[in-house]
Scaffold this motif. Structure first.
Motif, PDB file in Angstrom:
ATOM      1  N   ILE A  99       0.835  -1.198   0.000  1.00 40.06           N
ATOM      2  CA  ILE A  99       0.000   0.000   0.000  1.00 40.06           C
ATOM      3  C   ILE A  99       0.871   1.249   0.000  1.00 40.06           C
ATOM      4  O   ILE A  99       0.590   2.216  -0.717  1.00 40.06           O
ATOM      5  CB  ILE A  99      -0.945  -0.012   1.219  1.00 40.06           C
ATOM      6  CG1 ILE A  99      -1.913  -1.193   1.134  1.00 40.06           C
ATOM      7  CG2 ILE A  99      -1.728   1.292   1.308  1.00 40.06           C
ATOM      8  CD1 ILE A  99      -2.674  -1.437   2.414  1.00 40.06           C
ATOM      9  N   ALA A 105       2.303   1.752  -3.466  1.00 42.36           N
ATOM     10  CA  ALA A 105       1.251   2.123  -4.419  1.00 42.36           C
ATOM     11  C   ALA A 105       0.827   3.578  -4.226  1.00 42.36           C
ATOM     12  O   ALA A 105       0.687   4.325  -5.213  1.00 42.36           O
ATOM     13  CB  ALA A 105       0.050   1.193  -4.265  1.00 42.36           C
ATOM     14  N   PHE A 106       0.620   4.006  -2.988  1.00 42.73           N
ATOM     15  CA  PHE A 106       0.204   5.380  -2.721  1.00 42.73           C
ATOM     16  C   PHE A 106       1.286   6.374  -3.152  1.00 42.73           C
ATOM     17  O   PHE A 106       0.990   7.394  -3.754  1.00 42.73           O
ATOM     18  CB  PHE A 106      -0.122   5.572  -1.250  1.00 42.73           C
ATOM     19  CG  PHE A 106      -1.504   5.116  -0.851  1.00 42.73           C
ATOM     20  CD1 PHE A 106      -2.312   4.420  -1.713  1.00 42.73           C
ATOM     21  CD2 PHE A 106      -1.979   5.391   0.412  1.00 42.73           C
ATOM     22  CE1 PHE A 106      -3.574   4.002  -1.336  1.00 42.73           C
ATOM     23  CE2 PHE A 106      -3.241   4.988   0.801  1.00 42.73           C
ATOM     24  CZ  PHE A 106      -4.044   4.291  -0.077  1.00 42.73           C
ATOM     25  N   LEU A 122      -2.302  11.776  -0.401  1.00 42.11           N
ATOM     26  CA  LEU A 122      -1.910  10.387  -0.647  1.00 42.11           C
ATOM     27  C   LEU A 122      -0.502  10.109  -0.135  1.00 42.11           C
ATOM     28  O   LEU A 122      -0.236   9.041   0.415  1.00 42.11           O
ATOM     29  CB  LEU A 122      -1.974  10.063  -2.139  1.00 42.11           C
ATOM     30  CG  LEU A 122      -3.281   9.527  -2.666  1.00 42.11           C
ATOM     31  CD1 LEU A 122      -3.184   9.280  -4.158  1.00 42.11           C
ATOM     32  CD2 LEU A 122      -3.715   8.296  -1.960  1.00 42.11           C
ATOM     33  N   SER A 165      -0.729   9.828   3.540  1.00 44.01           N
ATOM     34  CA  SER A 165      -1.396   8.571   3.859  1.00 44.01           C
ATOM     35  C   SER A 165      -0.442   7.394   3.723  1.00 44.01           C
ATOM     36  O   SER A 165      -0.472   6.452   4.526  1.00 44.01           O
ATOM     37  CB  SER A 165      -2.603   8.389   2.941  1.00 44.01           C
ATOM     38  OG  SER A 165      -3.282   7.211   3.230  1.00 44.01           O
ATOM     39  N   VAL A 199      -7.794  -1.718   4.403  1.00 41.76           N
ATOM     40  CA  VAL A 199      -7.362  -0.701   3.428  1.00 41.76           C
ATOM     41  C   VAL A 199      -6.938  -1.383   2.132  1.00 41.76           C
ATOM     42  O   VAL A 199      -7.311  -0.940   1.037  1.00 41.76           O
ATOM     43  CB  VAL A 199      -6.217   0.170   4.006  1.00 41.76           C
ATOM     44  CG1 VAL A 199      -5.593   1.023   2.923  1.00 41.76           C
ATOM     45  CG2 VAL A 199      -6.722   1.037   5.135  1.00 41.76           C
ATOM     46  N   PHE A 200      -6.185  -2.457   2.237  1.00 46.52           N
ATOM     47  CA  PHE A 200      -5.760  -3.197   1.041  1.00 46.52           C
ATOM     48  C   PHE A 200      -6.973  -3.725   0.282  1.00 46.52           C
ATOM     49  O   PHE A 200      -7.039  -3.628  -0.949  1.00 46.52           O
ATOM     50  CB  PHE A 200      -4.834  -4.345   1.439  1.00 46.52           C
ATOM     51  CG  PHE A 200      -4.255  -5.076   0.280  1.00 46.52           C
ATOM     52  CD1 PHE A 200      -3.180  -4.554  -0.426  1.00 46.52           C
ATOM     53  CD2 PHE A 200      -4.779  -6.286  -0.128  1.00 46.52           C
ATOM     54  CE1 PHE A 200      -2.641  -5.220  -1.510  1.00 46.52           C
ATOM     55  CE2 PHE A 200      -4.252  -6.964  -1.204  1.00 46.52           C
ATOM     56  CZ  PHE A 200      -3.169  -6.431  -1.898  1.00 46.52           C
ATOM     57  N   SER A 251     -10.019  -2.512   0.290  1.00 43.76           N
ATOM     58  CA  SER A 251     -10.751  -1.419  -0.348  1.00 43.76           C
ATOM     59  C   SER A 251     -10.036  -0.924  -1.602  1.00 43.76           C
ATOM     60  O   SER A 251     -10.683  -0.578  -2.591  1.00 43.76           O
ATOM     61  CB  SER A 251     -10.965  -0.271   0.635  1.00 43.76           C
ATOM     62  OG  SER A 251      -9.737   0.304   1.003  1.00 43.76           O
ATOM     63  N   ILE A 252      -8.709  -0.926  -1.596  1.00 46.00           N
ATOM     64  CA  ILE A 252      -7.953  -0.523  -2.786  1.00 46.00           C
ATOM     65  C   ILE A 252      -8.180  -1.521  -3.915  1.00 46.00           C
ATOM     66  O   ILE A 252      -8.402  -1.134  -5.068  1.00 46.00           O
ATOM     67  CB  ILE A 252      -6.456  -0.388  -2.465  1.00 46.00           C
ATOM     68  CG1 ILE A 252      -6.227   0.795  -1.541  1.00 46.00           C
ATOM     69  CG2 ILE A 252      -5.635  -0.233  -3.738  1.00 46.00           C
ATOM     70  CD1 ILE A 252      -4.838   0.849  -0.979  1.00 46.00           C
ATOM     71  N   PHE A 303     -11.629  -0.997  -5.322  1.00 45.06           N
ATOM     72  CA  PHE A 303     -11.675   0.194  -6.166  1.00 45.06           C
ATOM     73  C   PHE A 303     -11.046  -0.085  -7.534  1.00 45.06           C
ATOM     74  O   PHE A 303     -11.577   0.328  -8.569  1.00 45.06           O
ATOM     75  CB  PHE A 303     -10.957   1.347  -5.466  1.00 45.06           C
ATOM     76  CG  PHE A 303     -11.072   2.652  -6.181  1.00 45.06           C
ATOM     77  CD1 PHE A 303     -12.289   3.310  -6.262  1.00 45.06           C
ATOM     78  CD2 PHE A 303      -9.958   3.221  -6.783  1.00 45.06           C
ATOM     79  CE1 PHE A 303     -12.391   4.517  -6.931  1.00 45.06           C
ATOM     80  CE2 PHE A 303     -10.054   4.422  -7.451  1.00 45.06           C
ATOM     81  CZ  PHE A 303     -11.280   5.076  -7.525  1.00 45.06           C
ATOM     82  N   ALA A 304      -9.942  -0.809  -7.541  1.00 46.21           N
ATOM     83  CA  ALA A 304      -9.301  -1.173  -8.807  1.00 46.21           C
ATOM     84  C   ALA A 304     -10.225  -2.078  -9.631  1.00 46.21           C
ATOM     85  O   ALA A 304     -10.315  -1.927 -10.860  1.00 46.21           O
ATOM     86  CB  ALA A 304      -7.965  -1.865  -8.549  1.00 46.21           C
TER      87      ALA A 304
END
Length: 142
Positions: A43, A46-47, A103, A106, A122-123, A125-126, A129-130
């Protein structure tokens, strides 16, 4: 109110190869720290990657807008339209840059987080979203 109980635990230093051996043969008691490290690192990277790419694109958009206005002034071609576009593009681009800053912060917070459930959520939800973005692109393509 909870009472904190202090426990004195001596931390032993373990060599690298011994630690690898303990992990491979499932002898190490990691208390989920490896899971936290794996997901938080993914994460975090990626952010930060999205923040860097978004900031670079935003700077490119601002530069392109400025070049377009200068070109319109030099060619005496539709200066009003180029200026209005610039006035609209700049606030949107600055908002995007502010989001990229959020971001980045975060990513720094995620790197320091120790709660396994929070990191996994969180992972998740990411990834959701993807998947949503991929589904929308598939709908648009067909």
């Amino acid at each position: 109110m909870r009472k904190r109980i202090k426990v004195n635990v001596k931390k032993q230093k373990i060599g690298f190869f011994k630690a690898v051996k303990l992990i491979i043969f499932n002898k190490a008691n990691t208390d989920g720290k490896l899971t936290i490290a794996a997901f938080s690192y993914i994460i975090h990277i990626a952010f930060k990657l999205v923040a860097v790419i978004g900031t670079a694109l935003s700077i490119g958009v601002i530069g392109t807008s400025i070049c377009r206005i200068v070109e319109a002034i030099l060619n005496r071609d539709n200066i009003l339209q180029s200026t209005l576009t610039f006035v609209i593009v700049i606030p949107v681009t600055l908002a995007i840059m502010l989001y990229m800053l959020i971001l980045w912060g975060s990513a720094n917070e995620i790197e320091k987080e120790n709660d396994r459930n929070y990191i996994v959520s969180v992972f998740s939800s990411i990834v959701s979203f993807a998947a949503l973005i991929v589904a929308l692109v598939a709908l648009y393509k067909s």
